[in-house]
Write an enzyme that holds these catalytic residues in place. Structure first.
Site, PDB file in Angstrom:
ATOM      1  N   LEU A   1     -15.833 -20.773 -21.947  1.00  0.00           N
ATOM      2  CA  LEU A   1     -15.810 -19.689 -22.937  1.00  0.00           C
ATOM      3  C   LEU A   1     -17.131 -19.560 -23.692  1.00  0.00           C
ATOM      4  CD1 LEU A   1     -12.281 -20.149 -24.568  1.00  0.00           C
ATOM      5  CD2 LEU A   1     -12.915 -18.911 -22.488  1.00  0.00           C
TER       6      LEU A   1
ATOM      7  N   HIS B   1     -15.895 -14.033 -24.685  1.00  0.00           N
ATOM      8  CA  HIS B   1     -14.467 -14.337 -24.586  1.00  0.00           C
ATOM      9  C   HIS B   1     -13.839 -14.430 -25.978  1.00  0.00           C
ATOM     10  CE1 HIS B   1     -16.111 -16.432 -20.876  1.00  0.00           C
ATOM     11  NE2 HIS B   1     -15.177 -15.677 -20.335  1.00  0.00           N
TER      12      HIS B   1
ATOM     13  N   GLN C   1     -11.210 -14.163  -5.895  1.00  0.00           N
ATOM     14  CA  GLN C   1     -12.251 -13.192  -6.224  1.00  0.00           C
ATOM     15  C   GLN C   1     -13.658 -13.715  -5.948  1.00  0.00           C
ATOM     16  OE1 GLN C   1     -10.753 -13.009 -10.377  1.00  0.00           O
ATOM     17  NE2 GLN C   1     -12.906 -12.967 -10.992  1.00  0.00           N
TER      18      GLN C   1
ATOM     19  N   GLN D   1     -16.068  -5.004 -21.977  1.00  0.00           N
ATOM     20  CA  GLN D   1     -16.839  -3.893 -21.398  1.00  0.00           C
ATOM     21  C   GLN D   1     -17.955  -4.427 -20.491  1.00  0.00           C
ATOM     22  OE1 GLN D   1     -16.618  -0.680 -21.304  1.00  0.00           O
ATOM     23  NE2 GLN D   1     -18.673  -0.242 -20.484  1.00  0.00           N
ATOM     24  N   LYS D   2     -18.339  -5.667 -20.711  1.00  0.00           N
ATOM     25  CA  LYS D   2     -19.376  -6.308 -19.887  1.00  0.00           C
ATOM     26  C   LYS D   2     -19.087  -6.108 -18.396  1.00  0.00           C
ATOM     27  CE  LYS D   2     -21.856 -10.028 -18.359  1.00  0.00           C
ATOM     28  NZ  LYS D   2     -21.283 -10.137 -17.045  1.00  0.00           N
TER      29      LYS D   2
ATOM     30  N   SER E   1     -22.650 -14.529 -20.442  1.00  0.00           N
ATOM     31  CA  SER E   1     -21.888 -14.706 -19.216  1.00  0.00           C
ATOM     32  C   SER E   1     -21.781 -16.204 -18.957  1.00  0.00           C
ATOM     33  CB  SER E   1     -22.629 -14.041 -18.048  1.00  0.00           C
ATOM     34  OG  SER E   1     -22.143 -14.562 -16.822  1.00  0.00           O
ATOM     35  N   SER E   2     -20.629 -16.617 -18.423  1.00  0.00           N
ATOM     36  CA  SER E   2     -20.456 -18.048 -18.136  1.00  0.00           C
ATOM     37  C   SER E   2     -21.525 -18.522 -17.154  1.00  0.00           C
ATOM     38  CB  SER E   2     -19.073 -18.298 -17.540  1.00  0.00           C
ATOM     39  OG  SER E   2     -18.081 -17.784 -18.391  1.00  0.00           O
TER      40      SER E   2
HETATM   41  P1  AMP Z   1     -14.528 -14.190 -17.171  1.00  0.00           P
HETATM   42  O1  AMP Z   1     -14.149 -15.515 -17.742  1.00  0.00           O
HETATM   43  O2  AMP Z   1     -15.972 -14.082 -16.823  1.00  0.00           O
HETATM   44  O3  AMP Z   1     -13.611 -13.715 -16.087  1.00  0.00           O
HETATM   45  O4  AMP Z   1     -14.354 -13.149 -18.376  1.00  0.00           O
HETATM   46  C1  AMP Z   1     -13.135 -13.015 -19.034  1.00  0.00           C
HETATM   47  C2  AMP Z   1     -13.172 -11.790 -19.892  1.00  0.00           C
HETATM   48  O5  AMP Z   1     -14.250 -11.870 -20.812  1.00  0.00           O
HETATM   49  C3  AMP Z   1     -13.400 -10.513 -19.086  1.00  0.00           C
HETATM   50  O6  AMP Z   1     -12.583  -9.494 -19.615  1.00  0.00           O
HETATM   51  C4  AMP Z   1     -14.853 -10.238 -19.337  1.00  0.00           C
HETATM   52  O7  AMP Z   1     -15.173  -8.866 -19.249  1.00  0.00           O
HETATM   53  C5  AMP Z   1     -15.016 -10.706 -20.755  1.00  0.00           C
HETATM   54  N1  AMP Z   1     -16.421 -10.984 -21.045  1.00  0.00           N
HETATM   55  C6  AMP Z   1     -17.280 -11.729 -20.304  1.00  0.00           C
HETATM   56  N2  AMP Z   1     -18.511 -11.686 -20.851  1.00  0.00           N
HETATM   57  C7  AMP Z   1     -18.422 -10.902 -21.938  1.00  0.00           C
HETATM   58  C8  AMP Z   1     -19.355 -10.463 -22.915  1.00  0.00           C
HETATM   59  N3  AMP Z   1     -20.628 -10.847 -22.894  1.00  0.00           N
HETATM   60  N4  AMP Z   1     -18.914  -9.636 -23.893  1.00  0.00           N
HETATM   61  C9  AMP Z   1     -17.624  -9.240 -23.925  1.00  0.00           C
HETATM   62  N5  AMP Z   1     -16.711  -9.619 -23.044  1.00  0.00           N
HETATM   63  C10 AMP Z   1     -17.090 -10.437 -22.055  1.00  0.00           C
END
Ligand code: AMP
Length: 497
Positions: free
Chosen positions: A269, A273, A297, A384-385, A421-422
């Site tokens: 996270l 997140h 995925q 929205q990312k 981003s992770s």
């Molecule tokens: P993930 O763990 O990468 O699958 O992301 C989980 C959720 O977090 C998804 O809805 C992503 O779009 C959101 N997310 C990831 N990075 C960001 C960010 N920088 N800003 C806002 N939401 C994010």
């Protein structure tokens, strides 16, 4: 019985009150051939000081928590713990009416212990050495935690512009009235309890957990039961419950009531997140975060294998935000043997990202539908990312008439503009620096200008970069920095809905 007593630590809180009382009672406070050496010193010093005293006189300590073995090698020994909180600003009158726990191994020691307590004006009772920890815990709850409660209660009065000291006669009154329970929990007035909680969350959120724990303990005394949705909100202050199986999550959700917010994540996270989790926390009664690195995925096994994972940290962050339930299933739980049912958002899922990662959105849509089916959320939260992901989910919700509200939160960026981003942790410092050109390029809001800027900068390879008619319209792109792929976008009108 004993005429000469040496008090070690006579200037401390307990030692000064005890010495003054002994003097009042005509006992000689002597270091010279005392009949009793009374150690009024910090617990950690007792064993060492005791060892330094020549055997002969009785020896005793006034500690509540320290076992008698600390008085080795002395055999004529006992403990006499006045159950009182002492202040140096007051005198021996502090002892009046207090009780004293006497721990003794022989009748003779017990007799001396009781005599000492009574001489000091205390009311002695027997305490086994083995019972000390529970006894002392009780004493700490009653005295130390009363201070904590007064602090918390005073802070709430301050939040209301009321004088905190007004609480003191109230607190004394409760004691004088024999601890009779009154108030909303005794009455089963849950509406008032909810109003308390709302005010605490708003003005002193640090006390929510304390309030709820005490409310539950008070309900037990009152013979009432807190409503389950009040308690489940209570998890907002405690560790989230981690569910590993679908049936476990469903059972937990069945215990609560009200709206459910689901935040799907792959963990590791970051603030992006957390912004989704905070929104869910403020909009929903129960917040579920899923934590699942979805193999379906990832076409690329290397990408899947190196995807960052840190479940303990993720759960701790979820706790800080007040997530109620973390759903962290195994891959086998989500894809049992023989799994063969897939959701495909055909056209949308095949474009842009879909061209470079052909099965990616099939994996995303399938897992999100499955999560919706398991958690039955009122609202589901995305960033929205990942603009195309949002569009795919929106399409799926419409096409399959899913009863869930889609909430999309803005992209969270580092101060230098890089979208969180992770995968960013996989970038070297030099790659991260180069990656900054990507968000700068998107900020031009113009594909041609963006491509030019990227071409002129330091060789980020562009997979795609174009304006698409998503909701909202956006300039979306993917670039590669070394072997890490980054995706980002710039909404071109309004906010992400
Ligand atoms: P993930 O763990 O990468 O699958 O992301 C989980 C959720 O977090 C998804 O809805 C992503 O779009 C959101 N997310 C990831 N990075 C960001 C960010 N920088 N800003 C806002 N939401 C994010």
């Amino acid at each position: 019985m004993i005429e000469r007593i040496q008090v070690v630590g006579a200037r401390g809180r307990v030692g000064s009150a005890v010495s003054a009382r002994l003097a009042e009672r005509g006992l000689a406070l002597e270091a010279d051939e005392p009949g009793l050496v009374l150690l009024c010193i910090p617990d950690r010093a007792i064993a060492e000081v005791a060892r330094g005293i020549a055997p002969g006189p009785w020896i005793a300590h006034v500690s509540g928590a320290t076992p008698l073995v600390a008085l080795d090698p002395h055999e004529r020994r006992f403990g006499m713990h006045p159950l009182q909180s002492f202040s140096k600003t007051r005198g021996p009158e502090q002892l009046d009416g207090a009780w004293a726990a006497v721990t003794a191994e022989t009748d003779a020691a017990r007799a001396v212990g009781f005599w000492l307590a009574e001489t000091l004006g205390l009311r002695p009772f027997d305490l086994d050495d083995e019972g000390r920890a529970a006894y002392h815990a009780g004493a700490a709850v009653a005295s130390n935690y009363l201070v904590t409660l007064r602090h918390a209660a005073g802070s709430l009065l301050e939040a209301a512009d009321a004088p905190p000291e007004a609480l003191d006669p109230l607190m004394r009154g409760v004691i004088d009235n024999g601890f009779e329970l009154t108030g909303p929990i005794a009455r089963g007035d849950w509406e008032t309890v909810e109003r308390h909680l709302a005010a605490i969350r708003e003005q002193r959120p640090e006390f929510e957990k304390l309030y709820l724990v005490l409310a539950e303990a008070t309900a037990v005394i009152a013979g009432t039961e807190l409503p389950s949705d009040t308690v489940s909100q209570g998890a907002a202050g405690g560790a989230p419950k981690v569910c590993r199986t679908i049936s476990d999550l469903r059972a937990e959700l069945a215990r609560g009531s009200g709206s459910i917010g689901l935040v799907p994540t792959m963990g590791s996270l970051h603030e992006g997140h957390l912004s989704l989790l905070r929104a869910a926390r403020s909009e929903c009664d129960t917040v579920v975060m899923s934590l699942f690195v979805n193999p379906a995925q990832f076409a690329d096994r290397v990408d899947l294998g190196r995807y960052p994972r840190d479940e303990a940290r993720d759960i701790a962050l979820a706790e800080e935000i007040g997530v109620d339930l973390v759903f962290a299933p195994s891959a086998d739980e989500m894809y049992p043997e023989g799994f063969q049912t897939w959701v495909e958002v055909t056209e949308l899922g095949a474009s842009l990202e879909g061209e470079f990662r052909p099965e990616h959105f099939r994996g995303v849509a399938t897992i999100v539908l499955k999560l919706i089916s398991i958690a039955r959320p009122t609202r589901i939260y995305f960033g929205q990312k990942d603009a195309q992901q949002v569009e795919v989910i929106r399409r799926m919700i419409r096409d399959l008439a899913l009863e869930v509200e889609l909430r999309v939160l803005p992209t969270v960026r580092d101060a230098d503009g890089l979208a969180l981003s992770s995968r960013n942790v996989l970038l070297s410092a030099e790659e991260r620096q180069r990656a900054l050109a990507f968000s700068r390029a998107l900020a031009t809001r113009d594909p041609a200008a963006a491509r030019k800027l990227l071409a002129e900068s330091n060789g980020l390879a562009v997979d795609y970069l174009e304006i698409v008619d998503f909701d909202p319209r956006a300039l979306v792109g993917a670039v590669r920095v070394g072997d890490i792929r980054l995706i980002d976008n710039m909404p071109l009108e309004g906010d992400a809905k």
